[in-house]
Design a protein around this motif. Sequence first.
Motif, PDB file in Angstrom:
ATOM      1  N   ASN A 104     -66.810 -28.760  12.191  1.00  0.00           N
ATOM      2  CA  ASN A 104     -67.203 -27.434  12.277  1.00  0.00           C
ATOM      3  C   ASN A 104     -68.621 -27.230  11.636  1.00  0.00           C
ATOM      4  O   ASN A 104     -68.946 -26.144  13.167  1.00  0.00           O
ATOM      5  CB  ASN A 104     -65.840 -26.694  11.031  1.00  0.00           C
ATOM      6  CG  ASN A 104     -64.976 -25.870  11.669  1.00  0.00           C
ATOM      7  OD1 ASN A 104     -64.320 -26.764  13.120  1.00  0.00           O
ATOM      8  ND2 ASN A 104     -63.959 -25.611  11.528  1.00  0.00           N
ATOM      9  N   ASP A 105     -69.381 -27.884  11.056  1.00  0.00           N
ATOM     10  CA  ASP A 105     -70.154 -27.826  10.773  1.00  0.00           C
ATOM     11  C   ASP A 105     -71.677 -27.848  12.505  1.00  0.00           C
ATOM     12  O   ASP A 105     -72.223 -27.177  12.165  1.00  0.00           O
ATOM     13  CB  ASP A 105     -71.423 -28.028  10.011  1.00  0.00           C
ATOM     14  CG  ASP A 105     -69.952 -27.339   8.516  1.00  0.00           C
ATOM     15  OD1 ASP A 105     -69.729 -26.455   8.684  1.00  0.00           O
ATOM     16  OD2 ASP A 105     -70.064 -28.013   6.982  1.00  0.00           O
ATOM     17  N   TRP A 106     -70.695 -29.316  12.788  1.00  0.00           N
ATOM     18  CA  TRP A 106     -71.350 -29.906  13.695  1.00  0.00           C
ATOM     19  C   TRP A 106     -71.220 -28.886  14.275  1.00  0.00           C
ATOM     20  O   TRP A 106     -72.417 -28.847  15.827  1.00  0.00           O
ATOM     21  CB  TRP A 106     -70.726 -31.650  13.871  1.00  0.00           C
ATOM     22  CG  TRP A 106     -71.545 -32.262  15.054  1.00  0.00           C
ATOM     23  CD1 TRP A 106     -72.442 -32.159  15.543  1.00  0.00           C
ATOM     24  CD2 TRP A 106     -71.293 -32.500  16.337  1.00  0.00           C
ATOM     25  NE1 TRP A 106     -72.691 -32.902  16.659  1.00  0.00           N
ATOM     26  CE2 TRP A 106     -71.639 -32.614  17.121  1.00  0.00           C
ATOM     27  CE3 TRP A 106     -69.778 -31.009  17.386  1.00  0.00           C
ATOM     28  CZ2 TRP A 106     -71.358 -33.099  18.866  1.00  0.00           C
ATOM     29  CZ3 TRP A 106     -69.470 -31.683  18.241  1.00  0.00           C
ATOM     30  CH2 TRP A 106     -70.413 -32.437  19.181  1.00  0.00           C
ATOM     31  N   ARG A 108     -70.806 -26.219  15.193  1.00  0.00           N
ATOM     32  CA  ARG A 108     -72.030 -24.761  15.019  1.00  0.00           C
ATOM     33  C   ARG A 108     -73.146 -24.490  14.950  1.00  0.00           C
ATOM     34  O   ARG A 108     -73.484 -24.041  15.634  1.00  0.00           O
ATOM     35  CB  ARG A 108     -71.671 -23.761  13.689  1.00  0.00           C
ATOM     36  CG  ARG A 108     -71.968 -22.054  13.402  1.00  0.00           C
ATOM     37  CD  ARG A 108     -71.790 -21.603  12.019  1.00  0.00           C
ATOM     38  NE  ARG A 108     -70.346 -21.488  12.094  1.00  0.00           N
ATOM     39  CZ  ARG A 108     -68.935 -20.914  11.832  1.00  0.00           C
ATOM     40  NH1 ARG A 108     -69.722 -20.077  13.328  1.00  0.00           N
ATOM     41  NH2 ARG A 108     -68.261 -21.185  11.588  1.00  0.00           N
ATOM     42  N   ALA A 109     -73.968 -25.734  14.787  1.00  0.00           N
ATOM     43  CA  ALA A 109     -74.833 -26.111  15.023  1.00  0.00           C
ATOM     44  C   ALA A 109     -75.385 -26.763  16.190  1.00  0.00           C
ATOM     45  O   ALA A 109     -76.152 -25.452  17.287  1.00  0.00           O
ATOM     46  CB  ALA A 109     -75.461 -27.190  13.742  1.00  0.00           C
TER      47      ALA A 109
END
Length: 135
Positions: A104-106, A108-109
């Motif tokens: 998820n962080d990847w 979103r980025a």
Amino acid sequence: NWAARGKVRYDQRTYVAADYAARTMRWGGVIILLFVIYHLADLTWGFTNPDFVRGDPYNNIVESFSRWWVALFYVIAQVVLAFHIYHGAWSMFQSLGLSNPRYNDWRRALAVVLAFAILIGNCAIVFAVQTNIVS
């Protein structure tokens, strides 16, 4: 339905998972549609650009973006487009089944970078004309 719940009002909606971009997709789509219609009328057909020259996109862009209200409209439309692209890029991975808390962080980025790059690239043209870098 008043009969089912009596005279009790609904609680205020609190958004847990939906971010601003997700909640504004409907209105963002309407604004983008209006922007596309204006964009075609301004830079392709020449209906709204008094200095329109068929076959001369450089002149048409400079003449159009030299008017402050057109430049402001384009920048606002690009911000709305950036939110739309951000949500679309984020949701694309979810639709493909690549929704995993580990990624998820990847995701979103990547969505932020894509939306921001398009926003900066499109607004750079407007700012270049407004600051007379392009004239």
